[in-house]
Design a protein around this motif. Structure first.
Motif, short mmCIF file in Angstrom:
data_model
loop_
_atom_site.label_atom_id
_atom_site.label_comp_id
_atom_site.label_asym_id
_atom_site.label_seq_id
_atom_site.Cartn_x
_atom_site.Cartn_y
_atom_site.Cartn_z
N VAL A 179 0.85 -1.20 0.00
CA VAL A 179 0.00 0.00 0.00
C VAL A 179 0.88 1.24 0.00
O VAL A 179 1.88 1.30 0.72
CB VAL A 179 -0.92 0.02 1.24
N PHE A 180 0.48 2.24 -0.79
CA PHE A 180 1.18 3.51 -0.84
C PHE A 180 0.18 4.65 -0.65
O PHE A 180 -0.97 4.55 -1.07
CB PHE A 180 1.90 3.68 -2.19
N GLY A 181 0.65 5.73 -0.05
CA GLY A 181 -0.21 6.88 0.17
C GLY A 181 -0.71 6.96 1.59
O GLY A 181 -0.52 6.05 2.40
N GLN A 182 -1.37 8.05 1.88
CA GLN A 182 -1.86 8.29 3.23
C GLN A 182 -3.12 7.48 3.51
O GLN A 182 -3.99 7.34 2.65
CB GLN A 182 -2.13 9.78 3.42
N ALA A 183 -3.22 7.00 4.74
CA ALA A 183 -4.37 6.18 5.12
C ALA A 183 -5.68 6.94 5.04
O ALA A 183 -6.74 6.35 4.81
CB ALA A 183 -4.16 5.63 6.53
N ASP A 184 -5.62 8.27 5.24
CA ASP A 184 -6.85 9.07 5.22
C ASP A 184 -7.09 9.75 3.88
O ASP A 184 -7.90 10.67 3.78
CB ASP A 184 -6.81 10.13 6.33
N ALA A 185 -6.44 9.29 2.84
CA ALA A 185 -6.66 9.86 1.51
C ALA A 185 -8.13 9.67 1.12
O ALA A 185 -8.73 8.64 1.42
CB ALA A 185 -5.75 9.19 0.49
N PRO A 186 -8.73 10.66 0.44
CA PRO A 186 -10.15 10.56 0.09
C PRO A 186 -10.48 9.48 -0.93
O PRO A 186 -11.64 9.06 -1.04
CB PRO A 186 -10.49 11.95 -0.46
N VAL A 187 -9.47 9.03 -1.69
CA VAL A 187 -9.72 8.03 -2.73
C VAL A 187 -8.76 6.86 -2.55
O VAL A 187 -7.56 7.06 -2.32
CB VAL A 187 -9.53 8.63 -4.14
N THR A 188 -9.29 5.65 -2.61
CA THR A 188 -8.47 4.44 -2.58
C THR A 188 -8.62 3.71 -3.91
O THR A 188 -9.74 3.42 -4.34
CB THR A 188 -8.89 3.51 -1.44
N ILE A 189 -7.49 3.44 -4.55
CA ILE A 189 -7.47 2.65 -5.79
C ILE A 189 -6.83 1.31 -5.49
O ILE A 189 -5.72 1.25 -4.97
CB ILE A 189 -6.68 3.37 -6.91
N VAL A 190 -7.53 0.24 -5.82
CA VAL A 190 -7.00 -1.11 -5.68
C VAL A 190 -6.80 -1.67 -7.08
O VAL A 190 -7.76 -1.74 -7.86
CB VAL A 190 -7.94 -2.01 -4.87
N GLU A 191 -5.57 -2.06 -7.39
CA GLU A 191 -5.26 -2.61 -8.72
C GLU A 191 -4.96 -4.10 -8.63
O GLU A 191 -4.14 -4.53 -7.82
CB GLU A 191 -4.06 -1.89 -9.32
N PHE A 192 -5.61 -4.89 -9.48
CA PHE A 192 -5.25 -6.29 -9.67
C PHE A 192 -4.50 -6.40 -10.99
O PHE A 192 -5.04 -6.03 -12.05
CB PHE A 192 -6.50 -7.17 -9.71
N SER A 193 -3.26 -6.88 -10.92
CA SER A 193 -2.40 -6.84 -12.10
C SER A 193 -1.70 -8.18 -12.32
O SER A 193 -1.64 -9.03 -11.42
CB SER A 193 -1.35 -5.73 -11.92
#
Length: 213
Positions: free
Chosen positions: A43-57
């Motif tokens: 996981v990268f970025g701040q835990a309280d970021a308004p948007v979460t992107i989950v990528e399956f690659s």
């Protein structure tokens, strides 16, 4: 008369059964409402970021490669690094792809040394090289890539040989099945399912609609 009534009832039953089969076959990904980011390791970025992107690659998927090379660097620069997006990486090796599974394990070993994104991108750039190599030769390829990125090669090799990151990859595969994700790249943006490669200009719109400016 009885035969006609029976035929009509049978016809209605067939139609209803066909309709039920169609509705079941049209289930959308994540119909159960599970959190695609739950239990994530990379996981990268701040835990309280308004948007979460989950990528399956998948490291041998050409459209995943396009995303990694074209869209991902700009998403990180403009959204992850600025606190607007939390980005979750998940792996989806398909059946009979032990090379992709080992590549995913290697990337997770790179994560331990703070080099995941660089290694992730390198695996895509070099996938024609390692993707055609015999399985027994892959650890040397992956170790060489680690050295190219300035990692501690010994530590990396011990991580990969121990298979300590295999459970991470297996968990991602199991979650993909649970969420009805069958192809790559696939994304969940604040729970909204998005399938396939999208140019960065489209990602700007998707992220804005999800709540980041």
């Amino acid at each position: 008369m009885q035969r006609a009534v029976f035929a009509m009832v049978l016809g209605i039953a067939i139609i209803l059964a066909a309709g039920l089969w169609y509705l079941q076959g049209e289930q959308k990904p994540n119909a159960a409402g599970d959190d695609p980011a739950a239990g994530a390791h990379v996981v990268f970025g701040q835990a309280d970021a308004p948007v979460t992107i989950v990528e399956f690659s998948n490291y041998l998927c050409p459209h995943c490669k396009h995303h990694a090379e074209q869209s991902l660097p700009l998403i990180f620069k403009n959204y992850v690094d600025t606190g607007k997006v939390r980005y979750v990486f998940r792996d989806l090796p398909f059946q009979r792809q032990p090379n992709v599974e080992l590549a995913a394990m290697a990337a997770d070993c790179a994560y331990e040394q703070g080099k995941y994104v660089d290694y992730h991108e390198l695996l895509f750039r070099a996938n024609e090289q390692w993707g055609r190599a015999p399985l027994e030769e892959l650890p040397q390829y992956f170790s060489d890539y680690a050295s190219q990125l300035g990692m501690d090669a010994g530590r990396f090799e011990r991580c990969l040989a121990s298979e300590k990151t295999r459970p991470w990859v297996e968990a991602d595969k199991a979650l993909a099945e649970k969420l009805n994700v069958g192809g790559t790249p696939s994304f969940f943006v604040n729970g909204r399912f998005i399938e396939g490669f999208r140019p960065y200009s489209e990602w700007e719109k998707i992220i804005a609609e999800a709540g980041a400016r």
